[in-house]
Structures are given as structure tokens and as C-alpha cells.
Design an enzyme around this catalytic site. Structure first.
Site, PDB file in Angstrom:
ATOM      1  N   CYS A 124       0.857  -1.190   0.000  1.00 22.88           N
ATOM      2  CA  CYS A 124       0.000   0.000   0.000  1.00 22.88           C
ATOM      3  C   CYS A 124       0.888   1.233   0.000  1.00 22.88           C
ATOM      4  O   CYS A 124       2.111   1.148   0.024  1.00 22.88           O
ATOM      5  CB  CYS A 124      -0.897  -0.008   1.225  1.00 22.88           C
ATOM      6  SG  CYS A 124      -1.933  -1.484   1.390  1.00 22.88           S
ATOM      7  N   ARG A 155      19.858  -1.204 -12.896  1.00 22.75           N
ATOM      8  CA  ARG A 155      20.048  -2.333 -13.816  1.00 22.75           C
ATOM      9  C   ARG A 155      19.091  -3.476 -13.491  1.00 22.75           C
ATOM     10  O   ARG A 155      18.489  -4.080 -14.386  1.00 22.75           O
ATOM     11  CB  ARG A 155      21.488  -2.845 -13.713  1.00 22.75           C
ATOM     12  CG  ARG A 155      22.550  -1.966 -14.318  1.00 22.75           C
ATOM     13  CD  ARG A 155      23.921  -2.577 -14.045  1.00 22.75           C
ATOM     14  NE  ARG A 155      25.013  -1.840 -14.670  1.00 22.75           N
ATOM     15  CZ  ARG A 155      26.297  -2.168 -14.551  1.00 22.75           C
ATOM     16  NH1 ARG A 155      26.630  -3.235 -13.827  1.00 22.75           N
ATOM     17  NH2 ARG A 155      27.231  -1.462 -15.143  1.00 22.75           N
ATOM     18  N   ASN A 210       1.143   0.190   5.827  1.00 22.21           N
ATOM     19  CA  ASN A 210       1.505  -0.541   4.615  1.00 22.21           C
ATOM     20  C   ASN A 210       2.231  -1.810   5.060  1.00 22.21           C
ATOM     21  O   ASN A 210       3.253  -1.731   5.741  1.00 22.21           O
ATOM     22  CB  ASN A 210       2.436   0.310   3.745  1.00 22.21           C
ATOM     23  CG  ASN A 210       3.122  -0.515   2.674  1.00 22.21           C
ATOM     24  OD1 ASN A 210       2.533  -1.419   2.090  1.00 22.21           O
ATOM     25  ND2 ASN A 210       4.386  -0.212   2.422  1.00 22.21           N
ATOM     26  N   GLY A 211       1.692  -2.978   4.711  1.00 21.83           N
ATOM     27  CA  GLY A 211       2.414  -4.189   5.074  1.00 21.83           C
ATOM     28  C   GLY A 211       1.520  -5.379   5.337  1.00 21.83           C
ATOM     29  O   GLY A 211       0.319  -5.352   5.071  1.00 21.83           O
ATOM     30  N   THR A 258      23.598  -0.405  -9.939  1.00 21.10           N
ATOM     31  CA  THR A 258      23.177  -1.803  -9.903  1.00 21.10           C
ATOM     32  C   THR A 258      21.693  -1.945  -9.594  1.00 21.10           C
ATOM     33  O   THR A 258      21.032  -2.850 -10.095  1.00 21.10           O
ATOM     34  CB  THR A 258      24.016  -2.608  -8.883  1.00 21.10           C
ATOM     35  OG1 THR A 258      23.705  -3.983  -9.016  1.00 21.10           O
ATOM     36  CG2 THR A 258      23.734  -2.174  -7.457  1.00 21.10           C
ATOM     37  N   LEU A 283      -3.743  -1.531  -1.408  1.00 20.44           N
ATOM     38  CA  LEU A 283      -3.679  -2.743  -2.215  1.00 20.44           C
ATOM     39  C   LEU A 283      -4.242  -3.851  -1.332  1.00 20.44           C
ATOM     40  O   LEU A 283      -3.619  -4.231  -0.340  1.00 20.44           O
ATOM     41  CB  LEU A 283      -2.248  -3.069  -2.634  1.00 20.44           C
ATOM     42  CG  LEU A 283      -2.072  -4.348  -3.449  1.00 20.44           C
ATOM     43  CD1 LEU A 283      -2.755  -4.216  -4.807  1.00 20.44           C
ATOM     44  CD2 LEU A 283      -0.596  -4.690  -3.629  1.00 20.44           C
TER      45      LEU A 283
END
Length: 587
Positions: free
Chosen positions: A2, A319, A75-76, A316, A51
Site C-alpha cells: 500500500c 540495472r 503498509n504491510g 546496480t 492494495l
């Protein structure tokens, strides 16, 4: 995942301020496309972009205690919420959401309840009785979180930089394993495991104990009310997670709702190492396998979106984030809302190829500790934000608190790479799942050499990025880089290219300070670069920079990273011809 945004004590309870907070909250809408919520108490605002994974019908936020005097935006996922509910029998819960326990735990235990939570989380809790608040972030920093301060004395908490960077005088990363209390006026670390002191452990290696710990970590993450799957790169870590999930899926609530057939997902360039290995694992496990193909041009076209969502200029991370970002979009289009992934194992077990050069077990263990402590700046940030960009949640069982305790208590002598004894990187993990009677994986995968995600999707991916950057960044620009970017000065054209994009989205000095810097070889910390003198001449985060270790290492130790022509490479895997066609999906 979320998205949360809280503005606390802003000395402004006007309609205009409410509209502004809503506007900023919408910047996080990609993280939670299912519902939006806002709670206002005077000059305090708590917003939420949801979410829905657990209790989709009634778990909208913010969440409250019985009389609504305590308000939470979170959130979690709290994996032990059912166990915690049993400890709160005198409390009445409004929803079936796993996060509903937080306000009630606060009522029962005050601010000292955070270490009771088993899961990944970021939350802000407002006690309207005295207008005090607390904010907290999970132990390792799996969920992203930032804190900022306004000139008016306000405190801001946001899941992403973009929720607060334009309205705060200063902001920074909210440290993992910490709690911020308005009553105390600052941070307090609530996560204090034994390994955090970096003392050298001495527990003998027991493969069955390690195996059970990881299986338990995976099983608890099968808690879901929505369709889910596993990310499967074909490497050891994601393959083990997929294997354990496939074994234990039957009989779970998720299986009753969505069936016992596990879905797996992989991304790569045509002919890449990961695609081949993932298909082998999927066939072995019998998963419904989805293979996503992308081209170098697809990835390059997405770079700006990736940097906007990932909020970093670390080479990184970008990428590796780009193929994950593309894959997450495809996964979400199939109706899947949650995936389980293998992040964290390389940090815990010394899986990166540079660990081959660890001089002794003490340095090996300390480097492992440093890597775990920095996960929130790299792999956790990538996994969380690359998936959240499309409203997809990722869960990481290797970063389970109890599993980390078990794995980090092992005498690091067992984790050391000893080629003469046939012990490669992550040998203790491989051995724990080397079951002759009921194999978890094919031997070819169980003992496959480590490939970093940005390499495994196809070696042409990184080469293509370097070539693209070289076309946009001149030698003259590089000569002046230290004057243009005095903080974390780019040392390659690729880094310079990413930095200019980041600065366009996040021009504040506070923003650039949230990104780590320093020399690195094959994803090492700056300290580990000292293990090999040659490494300082070949500073590249790719695993192929681990000269003498990776089977497809860069040929030239003194690679000129600013060169327009990509480095000559030695490949034991045939190079692929990259097509210019669009992103393709094969199931």
C-alpha cells in the site's frame, strides 16, 4: 504493498491543506489502486492508498480501535495477526485485516509493542486523546518509508519520496527497525538482534534446523485472499522458495480459494541464463510457468519510469529494477496481486561472488552483517518499488526475523567458500536442501553459480545500457562531473546518465542524500573492496566484475567504464542476438 502519507502537526486545518494532502497522496496511488482513505484530526492528516491482499471487502484504511480514538495508516502484512488477536480477547476488531491488531496492541502495551509484530510493515499511529503519534518501520526495511520536516514544525511520513519531497524543508530515509515517537521527540531502535553487534557467532551448522527455519518462513507467507505466484529466476534462492511453496501450498486457505497449481514468473532477454534455468525448475516442480521476454530497447525505453518509481540513481539497483519493473506489469495484467521472491539470501549467506575473496571468517561475517543492514537501500528498495509501481506486492521469506536469527547464528567458518572441499558460495543453504530421497531441486540448479539478477536476465542487458549511456554522456561531461555532482560523483557514463534523470525528478539535496555511494565490486560494500588490490581498478557492480570467480568474467581487468565500446567479455554461454521487437509473453 500500500501507500501511506501522514502530515502531523502542520498548524493548518484548512480545506486548502486537505486538498494538498490528497493531491500528494495520489502520487502514491500506483502502490494501492484498490481504495483511498483520508483521516483528519485538526492539523493531523493520515492518508492511505490500499492494495487489498487480506480481507479485501472490509479492510479499508485508516484503521481504528473501538472508540476511534486511535487511528492507524499502515503498509504491510502482519503474518502473526491471528496469534496476536488471541492475546487481545477483550478487544473488538472492526475488520478482518491483519493490520487491525496494531491499534489494539498500542492500547494494551503502549509504544513498546512493535517487536511483537512478525511481518513487513510501515505505519503511522495517531492517538487523538493527546495528539501524540508514533511511526515505525519493519526490522530490515522491506517496506519503503521516508520522514520529513516542514518549516511550520510539521512531521511528514511517506512510503515514497514523491509524497513529501516538494513540501518538506528536509527529508531522509526512515531507518529500518526503528520507531519515531512524538512524545520522545526522536528515533528509538526497536529491533536489537544478537547479530546486529557483528560479534562472531559459534553455533555449529545444522542443515535440518536451517531447512525448517526457511520452510516456516515461506509457509507463513502463503497467507493471502488474492491470487499469487512466485518469482522464479532459476537461481538458487528463488528456486528454493518456489520449491517450498509448491510443497506446502495444498491445504492452505489460498489453495482452497485459488487452486493448488502454483504459478511462476521469469523475465529475461531471448536466450538468457535465467530463462533456461527457470524453465528447468518450473518443469521439475510442475508449476504453471510464465516467461516474459524483453529487448534491450524495451528496457532502455523504461529507464525514466524506473528511476521515477525506484527513486534512486544507484547503478546496480537500476540495472536490476528495470526487468523486474517490466515483469511486474505483466504479472499484474494476469490478475495476480502478490508474489513471493528470494531477496536476502546473498547477504545472509555471502552469496555474492566477491565473498570468495573473504580473508577470514571474521571479515566474512562482518561483511554479511553490513550487507543486511544496507538491504533497505538496495534489494529491498528495488523489490518493493519495482513491484509496487504496478500495484503488486512482493514477500521475501529469507528476511523473516526468525530465519535471520537462525542463519546468522551459524559459525561463519561453515559459510566460507572452500573450493578444495567442493564448497561454493551459499554451500550451507545448498546442503540443507540437498535431499536425495525427496529432491527439492535438480542438482544443476541447486549448485548453479550465483548470477546477479541484472546479469542473469541476459548479459547483453548491461552491455546495452553502457552503450546507450555512452551515446548521451560525453567525455567532457565526465571531466566536469565532480563539479556538477559533488555528492556521490558519478564515475561512469552510465552512472552520470542515471543521475541526470534522477535530479530532474528529485532536485532537492535531501533526495540525493537518500542514495548510497562509495566504491563497489560485484555489489560489495566499500570495505570489502579492500580484499583484493585488483578490484580497485575494475569497480563495477556486475557479478562479472568478480575476476577469476565468475565463469563469464570481464576479460580486461582495467575496463574503461567510460568507453563507448562495451568491454570485451569471455562467455561460456553463447551470446544472443537481441531483436528489436516488443515485450513478449510466453506461457
Amino acid at each position: 504493498m500500500c501507500g501511506i502519507l501522514a502530515v502531523l502537526g502542520c498548524a493548518d486545518d484548512s480545506l486548502a491543506k486537505r486538498v494538498r494532502v490528497l493531491e500528494l497522496s495520489r502520487r502514491l496511488k500506483h502502490r494501492g489502486p484498490d481504495w483511498s482513505g483520508l483521516y483528519q484530526h485538526g492539523d493531523c492528516y493520515l492518508t492511505h492508498q490500499r492494495l487489498a491482499i487480506i480481507d479485501p471487502a472490509s479492510g479499508d484504511q485508516p484503521l481504528y480501535n473501538e472508540d476511534k480514538s486511535v487511528v492507524v495508516t499502515v503498509n504491510g502484512e502482519i503474518y502473526n495477526h491471528e496469534e496476536l488477536r488471541k492475546k487481545l480477547r477483550n478487544h473488538k476488531f472492526r475488520t478482518g485485516s491483519d493490520c487491525d491488531v496494531i491499534s489494539h496492541l498500542y492500547e494494551e502495551y503502549g509504544e513498546n509493542f512493535v517487536d511483537m509484530l512478525d511481518g513487513m510493515f510501515s505505519f503511522v499511529l495517531l492517538d487523538t486523546r493527546d495528539n501524540s503519534f508514533i511511526a515505525a518501520r519493519d526490522a530490515i526495511g522491506i517496506t519503503s518509508l521516508y520522514i520529513g520536516w516542514g518549516l511550520d514544525g510539521s512531521v511528514w511520513i511517506s512510503s515514497e519520496l514523491k509524497g513529501l519531497n516538494d513540501d518538506c524543508e528536509h527529508f531522509e530515509t526512515f531507518p529500518p527497525g526503528h520507531l519515531y515517537s512524538s512524545k520522545q521527540g526522536g528515533f528509538k531502535r526497536w529491533y536489537n538482534p544478537t547479530w546486529f553487534s557483528e560479534g562472531i557467532p559459534s553455533t555449529p551448522y545444522d542443515p535440518l534446523v536451517l531447512r525448517r527455519a526457511l520452510e516456516n518462513a515461506v509457509i507463513k507467507r502463503l497467507m493471502t485472499d488474492v491470487p499469487f505466484g512466485v518469482l522464479l529466476s532459476g537461481g538458487l534462492d528463488s528456486s528454493l522458495v518456489a520449491s517450498i511453496t509448491a510443497r506446502h501450498l495444498a491445504g492452505t486457505r489460498a489453495a482452497k480459494q485459488w487452486g493448488t497449481k502454483l504459478h511462476s514468473f521469469c523475465v529475461g532477454l531471448e536466450g538468457s541464463p535465467d530463462l533456461k534455468a527457470a524453465r528447468e525448475v518450473a518443469d521439475f516442480l510442475g508449476t504453471v510457468h510464465h516467461e516474459f521476454h524483453f529487448t534491450v530497447q524495451d528496457g532502455i525505453d523504461a529507464i525514466e519510469d524506473v528511476i521515477y518509481h525506484i527513486e534512486t540513481y544507484d547503478v546496480t539497483t537500476i540495472r536490476a529494477s528495470t526487468p523486474m519493473f517490466l515483469m511486474a506489469r505483466k504479472i499484474k495484467s494476469l490478475g495476480v496481486k502478490m508474489v513471493i521472491s528470494g531477496e536476502g539470501a546473498d547477504e545472509i549467506f555471502g552469496g555474492y561472488l566477491y565473498f570468495h575473496k573473504a580473508p577470514n571468517k571474521e571479515e566474512f561475517h562482518r561483511e554479511s552483517c553490513r550487507k543486511i543492514k544496507e538491504l533497505h537501500l538496495y534489494d529491498c528498495l528495488r523489490a518493493n518499488k519495482a513491484t509496487s509501481a504496478w500495484g503488486l506486492e512482493v514477500r521475501v521469506p529469507f528476511l523473516d526475523k526468525e530465519f535471520i536469527n537462525v542463519a546468522m547464528a551459524i559459525d561463519p567458518e561453515w559459510k566460507m567458500v572452500k573450493r578444495e572441499q567442493g564448497r561454493i558460495e551459499k554451500w550451507v543453504l545448498r546442503k540443507a536442501f540437498d535431499d536425495q530421497q525427496q529432491p527439492y531441486l535438480p542438482k544443476s540448479v541447486l549448485y548453479r553459480q550465483k548470477e546477479q539478477f541484472s546479469d542473469g536476465v541476459g548479459y547483453s542487458w548491461i552491455d546495452g545500457l553502457k552503450s546507450h549511456a555512452a551515446q548521451h554522456v560525453t567525455d567532457k561531461m565526465m571531466q566536469n562531473a565532480e563539479h556538477i555532482f559533488p555528492q556521490n560523483t558519478p564515475t561512469s557514463k552510465e552512472a552520470y546518465y542515471y543521475r541526470t534523470i534522477f535530479e530532474r525528478f528529485f532536485p532537492q539535496n535531501s533526495a540525493r542524500l537518500t542514495v548510497p555511494g562509495g566504491p563497489s565490486i560485484a555489489c560489495s560494500t566499500a570495505k570489502a573492496v579492500e580484499w583484493d588490490v585488483a578490484w580497485s581498478k575494475n569497480l563495477d557492480p556486475s557479478g562479472r566484475a568478480a575476476l577469476g570467480v565468475h565463469v563469464s568474467a570481464y576479460a580486461d581487468e582495467a575496463t574503461n567504464v567510460n568507453s563507448i565500446v562495451p568491454s570485451k567479455m569471455i562467455d561460456t554461454i553463447p551470446r544472443m542476438e537481441v531483436s528489436t521487437s516488443g515485450l513478449k509473453i510466453l506461457s
